[in-house]
Design a protein around this motif. Structure first.
Motif, short mmCIF file in Angstrom:
data_model
loop_
_atom_site.label_atom_id
_atom_site.label_comp_id
_atom_site.label_asym_id
_atom_site.label_seq_id
_atom_site.Cartn_x
_atom_site.Cartn_y
_atom_site.Cartn_z
N ASP A 1 -15.97 -49.41 -87.16
CA ASP A 1 -17.18 -48.61 -87.39
C ASP A 1 -18.35 -49.51 -87.75
N ILE A 2 -18.05 -50.54 -88.55
CA ILE A 2 -19.12 -51.45 -88.99
C ILE A 2 -18.96 -52.77 -88.26
N THR A 3 -20.02 -53.18 -87.58
CA THR A 3 -19.95 -54.40 -86.75
C THR A 3 -21.18 -55.27 -87.02
N ALA A 4 -21.28 -56.35 -86.27
CA ALA A 4 -22.42 -57.26 -86.41
C ALA A 4 -23.75 -56.53 -86.22
N TYR A 5 -23.75 -55.47 -85.42
CA TYR A 5 -24.99 -54.70 -85.20
C TYR A 5 -25.48 -54.07 -86.50
N GLU A 6 -24.61 -53.34 -87.18
CA GLU A 6 -24.99 -52.67 -88.44
C GLU A 6 -25.43 -53.70 -89.49
N VAL A 7 -24.75 -54.85 -89.49
CA VAL A 7 -25.06 -55.90 -90.47
C VAL A 7 -26.45 -56.49 -90.19
N LEU A 8 -26.72 -56.80 -88.91
CA LEU A 8 -28.01 -57.44 -88.56
C LEU A 8 -29.21 -56.53 -88.80
N ILE A 9 -29.06 -55.25 -88.54
CA ILE A 9 -30.23 -54.37 -88.72
C ILE A 9 -30.34 -53.86 -90.17
N GLY A 10 -29.41 -54.31 -91.03
CA GLY A 10 -29.55 -54.02 -92.46
C GLY A 10 -28.89 -52.74 -92.93
N ASN A 11 -28.01 -52.16 -92.09
CA ASN A 11 -27.34 -50.91 -92.50
C ASN A 11 -26.01 -51.14 -93.22
N ALA A 12 -25.56 -52.41 -93.26
CA ALA A 12 -24.29 -52.74 -93.93
C ALA A 12 -24.31 -54.20 -94.31
N SER A 13 -23.45 -54.58 -95.25
CA SER A 13 -23.36 -56.00 -95.62
C SER A 13 -22.30 -56.67 -94.75
N ALA A 14 -22.36 -58.00 -94.65
CA ALA A 14 -21.36 -58.74 -93.87
C ALA A 14 -19.97 -58.49 -94.44
N ALA A 15 -19.87 -58.44 -95.78
CA ALA A 15 -18.57 -58.22 -96.43
C ALA A 15 -17.94 -56.89 -95.98
N ASP A 16 -18.79 -55.86 -95.76
CA ASP A 16 -18.28 -54.55 -95.32
C ASP A 16 -17.70 -54.61 -93.91
N ALA A 17 -18.24 -55.51 -93.08
CA ALA A 17 -17.87 -55.54 -91.66
C ALA A 17 -16.66 -56.42 -91.36
N ILE A 18 -16.36 -57.35 -92.27
CA ILE A 18 -15.32 -58.35 -91.99
C ILE A 18 -13.93 -57.72 -91.99
N VAL A 19 -13.15 -58.08 -90.95
CA VAL A 19 -11.77 -57.59 -90.84
C VAL A 19 -10.81 -58.78 -90.80
N SER A 20 -9.56 -58.53 -91.15
CA SER A 20 -8.57 -59.61 -91.09
C SER A 20 -8.01 -59.71 -89.67
N THR A 21 -7.35 -60.82 -89.38
CA THR A 21 -6.74 -61.03 -88.05
C THR A 21 -5.25 -61.32 -88.25
N MET A 22 -4.58 -61.68 -87.16
CA MET A 22 -3.14 -61.98 -87.25
C MET A 22 -2.87 -63.28 -88.00
N LEU A 23 -3.91 -64.09 -88.20
CA LEU A 23 -3.75 -65.36 -88.91
C LEU A 23 -4.26 -65.21 -90.34
N PRO A 24 -3.44 -65.56 -91.33
CA PRO A 24 -3.83 -65.31 -92.73
C PRO A 24 -5.16 -65.94 -93.15
N TYR A 25 -5.50 -67.10 -92.59
CA TYR A 25 -6.72 -67.78 -93.03
C TYR A 25 -7.93 -67.47 -92.13
N LEU A 26 -7.77 -66.55 -91.18
CA LEU A 26 -8.86 -66.26 -90.24
C LEU A 26 -9.34 -64.82 -90.40
N SER A 27 -10.66 -64.67 -90.64
CA SER A 27 -11.30 -63.35 -90.69
C SER A 27 -12.30 -63.24 -89.54
N LEU A 28 -12.66 -62.01 -89.21
CA LEU A 28 -13.55 -61.75 -88.07
C LEU A 28 -14.66 -60.79 -88.47
#
Length: 253
Positions: free
Chosen positions: A57-84
């Motif tokens: 629901d929250i992506t780079a678009y919402e973050v760039l236009i100021g509708n969400a923070s980067a922390a809200d948009a970040i999701v985890s991946t299959m690798l423990p040390y990698l976030s997206l």
């Protein structure tokens, strides 16, 4: 503080997204806390890591236009040390919506600032153009990795990209450096690949990575399974190439 590296080339099909996904994954496999930011509206980096538009629901678009923070948009991946930080086709609209904003070229830098200290590396995949999204990336980045395909006209348009980098250095981000130039789709059996490698080394003295990314079928297959190459086939040439590239980048500091 996280080091921000943009993967940029306005030519499409040079291995930019493949490099962003697999370099990030190999840095994460080396237990370096890494964030990959997908700033391409095609969202291929997101789907290549198993994150699809319908899931977010929250992506780079919402973050760039100021509708969400980067922390809200970040999701985890299959690798423990990698976030997206995923992308969405909605991001196309951001190019237009950013135009009237004050300091529009600095929006990405502003939104990443609060999370910088959470990561050792932040890798940003740019769209294949030199528009406002790429300008935002170059303004936020410490350095740029430039993938160059070992094909005819490999260096065509390179002047345009370097000109954009110079303009950003002059007006927006004086600290921006070229991190390195990466030869992709390399085939040492072909004269053409060797010639392009030679020309590239002349054009970018001391900036070309020792590691080249060889042509590799497994590397092309991995995104359709939503996996980076080290999870799809770690023994493949492509996986070994990106592991080697990650080692080079870590050793360069």
């Amino acid at each position: 503080m996280g080091k921000i590296m943009a993967v940029a080339n306005q030519k499409g099909g040079v291995g930019k997204t493949t490099t962003a996904i697999n370099l990030s994954s190999c840095l994460a496999a080396a237990e370096k806390k890494t964030l990959i930011v997908d700033l391409d509206p095609q969202a291929n980096t997101s789907s290549g890591l198993g994150c699809y538009a319908k899931d977010t629901d929250i992506t780079a678009y919402e973050v760039l236009i100021g509708n969400a923070s980067a922390a809200d948009a970040i999701v985890s991946t299959m690798l423990p040390y990698l976030s997206l930080l995923p992308s969405h086709v909605r991001l196309v609209g951001a190019e237009v919506e950013l135009v009237p904003m004050v300091a529009r070229e600095h929006k990405l830098k502003e939104v990443l600032a609060p999370i910088l200290s959470n990561y050792e590396y932040i890798i940003i995949d740019c769209p294949p153009s030199l528009g406002l999204l790429t300008l935002n990336t170059l303004t936020a980045a410490d350095s740029v990795i430039i993938p160059i395909q070992c094909e005819y006209y490999a260096l065509e348009g390179m002047g345009q990209l370097l000109n954009s980098i110079n303009l950003v250095q002059m007006h927006l981000n004086p600290e921006l450096q070229i991190e390195g130039v990466l030869l992709t789709m390399y085939d040492g059996r072909l004269n053409l690949s060797r010639q392009v490698a030679e020309e590239t080394r002349k054009y970018f003295p001391e900036k070309v990575y020792s590691t080249a990314i060889n042509r590799n079928v497994r590397l092309s297959e991995a995104p359709s399974f939503g996996k980076p190459i080290i999870l799809y086939d770690i023994l493949s040439t492509g996986a070994q190439n990106y592991i080697s590239l990650a080692k080079e980048i870590i050793s360069n500091g």
